[in-house]
Scaffold this motif. Sequence first.
Motif, PDB file in Angstrom:
ATOM      1  N   TYR A 225       0.321   5.373   0.874  1.00  0.00           N
ATOM      2  CA  TYR A 225      -0.489   6.515   1.329  1.00  0.00           C
ATOM      3  C   TYR A 225       0.283   7.772   0.898  1.00  0.00           C
TER       4      TYR A 225
ATOM      5  N   LEU B 114      -4.479   7.007  -1.884  1.00  0.00           N
ATOM      6  CA  LEU B 114      -4.115   5.704  -1.321  1.00  0.00           C
ATOM      7  C   LEU B 114      -4.208   4.663  -2.428  1.00  0.00           C
TER       8      LEU B 114
ATOM      9  N   PRO C 108     -10.746   6.024   7.594  1.00  0.00           N
ATOM     10  CA  PRO C 108     -10.152   4.777   7.084  1.00  0.00           C
ATOM     11  C   PRO C 108      -8.625   4.841   6.937  1.00  0.00           C
ATOM     12  N   THR C 109      -8.016   5.991   7.163  1.00  0.00           N
ATOM     13  CA  THR C 109      -6.583   6.162   6.953  1.00  0.00           C
ATOM     14  C   THR C 109      -5.747   5.100   7.653  1.00  0.00           C
TER      15      THR C 109
ATOM     16  N   SER D 216      -4.316   0.758  -2.845  1.00  0.00           N
ATOM     17  CA  SER D 216      -4.504  -0.496  -2.120  1.00  0.00           C
ATOM     18  C   SER D 216      -4.940  -1.561  -3.119  1.00  0.00           C
TER      19      SER D 216
ATOM     20  N   LEU E 293       0.830  -1.202   0.000  1.00  0.00           N
ATOM     21  CA  LEU E 293       0.000   0.000   0.000  1.00  0.00           C
ATOM     22  C   LEU E 293       0.865   1.253   0.000  1.00  0.00           C
TER      23      LEU E 293
ATOM     24  N   ARG F  79      -7.263  -5.679  -3.509  1.00  0.00           N
ATOM     25  CA  ARG F  79      -8.022  -6.804  -2.930  1.00  0.00           C
ATOM     26  C   ARG F  79      -7.353  -8.120  -3.310  1.00  0.00           C
TER      27      ARG F  79
ATOM     28  N   TYR G  79      -8.042   5.337  -3.474  1.00  0.00           N
ATOM     29  CA  TYR G  79      -8.820   6.437  -2.884  1.00  0.00           C
ATOM     30  C   TYR G  79      -8.108   7.756  -3.166  1.00  0.00           C
TER      31      TYR G  79
ATOM     32  N   ALA H 255      -6.770   2.074   8.580  1.00  0.00           N
ATOM     33  CA  ALA H 255      -7.280   0.703   8.343  1.00  0.00           C
ATOM     34  C   ALA H 255      -7.672   0.042   9.658  1.00  0.00           C
TER      35      ALA H 255
END
Length: 389
Positions: A200, A209, A292-293, A211, A198, A213, A221, A295
């Motif tokens: 940021y 961001l 959400p920063t 990220s 990830l 899945r 984001y 997690a």
Amino acid sequence: MKTEVAIIGAGPAGLLLGHLLRAEGIACVVLERRTPDYVLGRIRAGVLEQVTVGLMERLGLDARLKAEGLPHDGFNLADGERLIRIDLAELTGQQVVVYGQTELTRDLMDAAPERGLEVVYAAEDVALHDVAGDAPYVTWRKDGAEHRLDARFVIGCDGFHGPSRRMVPAGVGREYERVYPFGWLGIMADVPPCNHELIYANHARGFALASMRSQARSRYYIDVPVTERIEDWPDERVWDELALRLGPEAAAHITRGPSIEKPIAPPRSFVFEPMRHGSLLLCGDAAHIVPPTGAKGLNLAASDVHYAAEALVGFFKRNDPEAIAAYSARALSRVWKSERFSWSLTRLMHRFPEDGPFERAMQVAELDYIASSRAAQTAIAENYVGLPV
Ligand code: FAS
Ligand code: PHB
């Protein structure tokens, strides 16, 4: 109907708690207002702390998580051209696992029947009654019929907008809230991630961001003004902005593709105290929200559930009422530390509209310090992998 524990909400908190109680032979029923497909259709968290992974392992429900989850040894803070890697494994000996909340919820949902966990979906107008005493009950309507469930405890796992928190009298409950002056616009696409970990990013144009899945599905984001509407952000505009904010190295590896989900959500910090009132315990988003920063949202729900399960097992199997009395303080101690971390990382990585040159200079100085200090990186790492429960 009668049971020992009534759980309101079949999101990750409610299902995790239901499974933990059934594994201890404690009777419980989960009441969920939505259908299973609706619950699974909500795309949310993507990073699991060891606490959350550990609960799935303890339940023996970690097969898919182990097969499909992506263990990550680190993550990155980008400040313009500079990339600061936080080496989680080296600094803490732990990892995080990238595995979507949707998949975790699916694993818990699918295992409910074989584990004797009763979940009532599409339960309308769920209402809590007499939670201040020792004989609470819950009512709801389904298929036109009225239902009542008597229980010894009611656990509110019904999220930020559920009814449970509102059962705590105004003079007893205390709220703490910070609403952030921007929205988080997310985009999910079936394209390979731009980076194996990830990123940021705090860029002059705003936060981003990167990220994922899986190796074939990415999640990104950017922050946008609160006034923005999703129709103002066609996919190409989002991809262009991500390429600018994530920097040239990451941008060179971004694969574009059509969005399969693209919400704008307003981040907030929120804590409700106490997390217990009489025979009502609150878990997860019913009691707190984090930006959400860090997690942390899903993972805080998991640690609340860990404490709630310990309290209920103490009551039902060791006849220890003190275990219940200790729940709120135990859960809140970890909640507040995660709130602090999520707030501080949000403060560090976003350009706030009200910020001036001094605030920006503080961000640069803090990123400089993090880049040069093992102690600073360790503090971030131990919060990111999750503080001990
Ligand atoms: P949930 O909200 O997941 O579940 C509550 C359940 O209760 C729902 O199924 C709801 O239908 C049900 N319910 C509500 N009212 C009811 C009623 N009256 N009767 C019966 N049932 C009722 N966290 C992260 O860690 N990382 C992220 O990237 C992230 N992104 C997010 C994005 C969005 C848009 C949102 C909203 C949240 C995000 N979160 C993220 C936080 C999120 O993952 C939550 O922390 C997590 O879902 C908490 O789980 P629960 O407490 O179970 O609440
Ligand atoms: C995500 O993958 O959705 C995600 C990851 C890390 C965060 C927030 C969201 O901090």
